[in-house]
Design a protein around this motif. Structure first.
Motif, short mmCIF file in Angstrom:
data_model
loop_
_atom_site.label_atom_id
_atom_site.label_comp_id
_atom_site.label_asym_id
_atom_site.label_seq_id
_atom_site.Cartn_x
_atom_site.Cartn_y
_atom_site.Cartn_z
N PHE A 1 -85.85 -26.86 54.10
CA PHE A 1 -86.76 -26.97 52.96
C PHE A 1 -87.17 -28.42 52.72
O PHE A 1 -88.36 -28.73 52.59
N PHE A 2 -86.20 -29.32 52.66
CA PHE A 2 -86.53 -30.72 52.38
C PHE A 2 -87.21 -31.38 53.57
O PHE A 2 -88.03 -32.29 53.38
N ALA A 3 -86.92 -30.94 54.78
CA ALA A 3 -87.63 -31.46 55.95
C ALA A 3 -89.10 -31.05 55.88
O ALA A 3 -90.01 -31.87 56.11
N HIS A 4 -89.34 -29.78 55.56
CA HIS A 4 -90.72 -29.28 55.43
C HIS A 4 -91.44 -30.02 54.30
O HIS A 4 -92.60 -30.45 54.45
N VAL B 1 -81.20 -37.90 64.64
CA VAL B 1 -82.09 -38.02 65.80
C VAL B 1 -83.35 -37.19 65.59
O VAL B 1 -84.47 -37.66 65.88
N MET B 2 -83.20 -35.97 65.07
CA MET B 2 -84.36 -35.13 64.81
C MET B 2 -85.29 -35.78 63.80
O MET B 2 -86.52 -35.73 63.94
N ALA B 3 -84.72 -36.41 62.77
CA ALA B 3 -85.54 -37.08 61.76
C ALA B 3 -86.32 -38.23 62.37
O ALA B 3 -87.50 -38.44 62.05
N ALA B 4 -85.68 -38.98 63.27
CA ALA B 4 -86.36 -40.09 63.93
C ALA B 4 -87.50 -39.59 64.81
O ALA B 4 -88.60 -40.16 64.83
N LEU B 5 -87.28 -38.49 65.53
CA LEU B 5 -88.33 -37.91 66.36
C LEU B 5 -89.48 -37.39 65.51
O LEU B 5 -90.66 -37.52 65.88
N LEU B 6 -89.16 -36.81 64.37
CA LEU B 6 -90.20 -36.32 63.46
C LEU B 6 -91.06 -37.48 62.97
O LEU B 6 -92.29 -37.38 62.92
N ALA B 7 -90.41 -38.57 62.58
CA ALA B 7 -91.16 -39.74 62.11
C ALA B 7 -92.06 -40.29 63.21
O ALA B 7 -93.21 -40.67 62.96
#
Length: 228
Positions: free
Chosen positions: A211-214, A85-91
């Motif tokens: 790290f990989f999110a950043h 969910v966080m990844a979708a919001l980031l996108a």
């Protein structure tokens, strides 16, 4: 209430961790763009400061290396869904920023060298990122966040929840304030992003997802800048 401090209080491990991080960012801010640059884009002094100094302090304070988040992240099914969910919001957030021309205009000439094309600029960016982001995450999420949490919860005997909140708050201030010299969207984004990434690191016991999110955000940004 009368507050009494002894000289030795200033040398408690959690104070040393904060001071070391401050000195690293101070030295890097004023010297990393001037010295020990390899080629045009590899800022080796940032790497030395953000990794070398914390490692030295970790040895001096005898903080166990297995406590600073270098291991494999531990993710249960529930938290795994939360990360999606966080990844979708980031996108979604990045999609909105993509159309904000003023932000990208601030970096219009970045990472160019010798008339290189788009892929050359992208390669320059990746070299730059290797020398800066790697140390950034180690310093903030590994040394400062995990180091403070260990010092406060184990040595100061603070409640783990309190130790976590204090550690997240300290990293939050470090990251946001450092970006005050950059376009407004960056410190504004870190007002939200910094505590989330720190929470993920503490929740999984590892710095690798942050790290990989950043890194993903940085790659999306530079790709949008260069190939738009």
């Amino acid at each position: 209430m009368k507050l009494t401090l002894k000289k030795e209080d200033l040398f408690r491990p959690f104070m040393i961790v904060i001071l070391a991080a401050l000195l690293v960012q101070f030295a890097g801010r004023y010297f990393a763009a001037r010295y020990l640059i390899i080629g045009d884009h590899f800022y080796s002094l940032w790497l030395i400061l953000r990794i070398g100094v914390p490692v030295a302090v970790i040895f001096i304070l005898k903080i166990p290396f297995n406590e600073i988040g270098l291991g494999r992240p531990h993710i249960d099914h529930g938290f795994g869904r939360a990360l999606l969910v966080m990844a979708a919001l980031l996108a979604a957030a990045f999609a909105g920023i993509y159309f904000y021309q003023g932000y990208f205009a601030s970096y219009g000439g970045s990472f160019s060298s010798g008339g290189q094309g788009a892929w050359g600029r992208f390669a320059n960016f990746m070299v730059f990122t290797l020398s800066t982001l790697t140390g950034w995450e180690f310093l903030h999420r590994g040394f400062l966040l995990m180091g403070l949490f260990f010092a406060l919860s184990k040595w100061e005997k603070a409640d783990p929840a309190t130790a976590a909140l204090v550690s997240v708050a300290v990293v939050w201030v470090f990251e946001v304030v450092f970006h005050f010299t950059k376009p407004m969207l960056e410190p504004a984004g870190l007002l939200i992003g910094s505590p989330i990434l720190s929470y993920i690191a503490l929740r999984t016991g590892s710095i690798w997802i942050p790290f990989f999110a950043h890194l993903s955000v940085e790659i999306l940004f530079i790709a949008s800048l260069i190939f738009r």
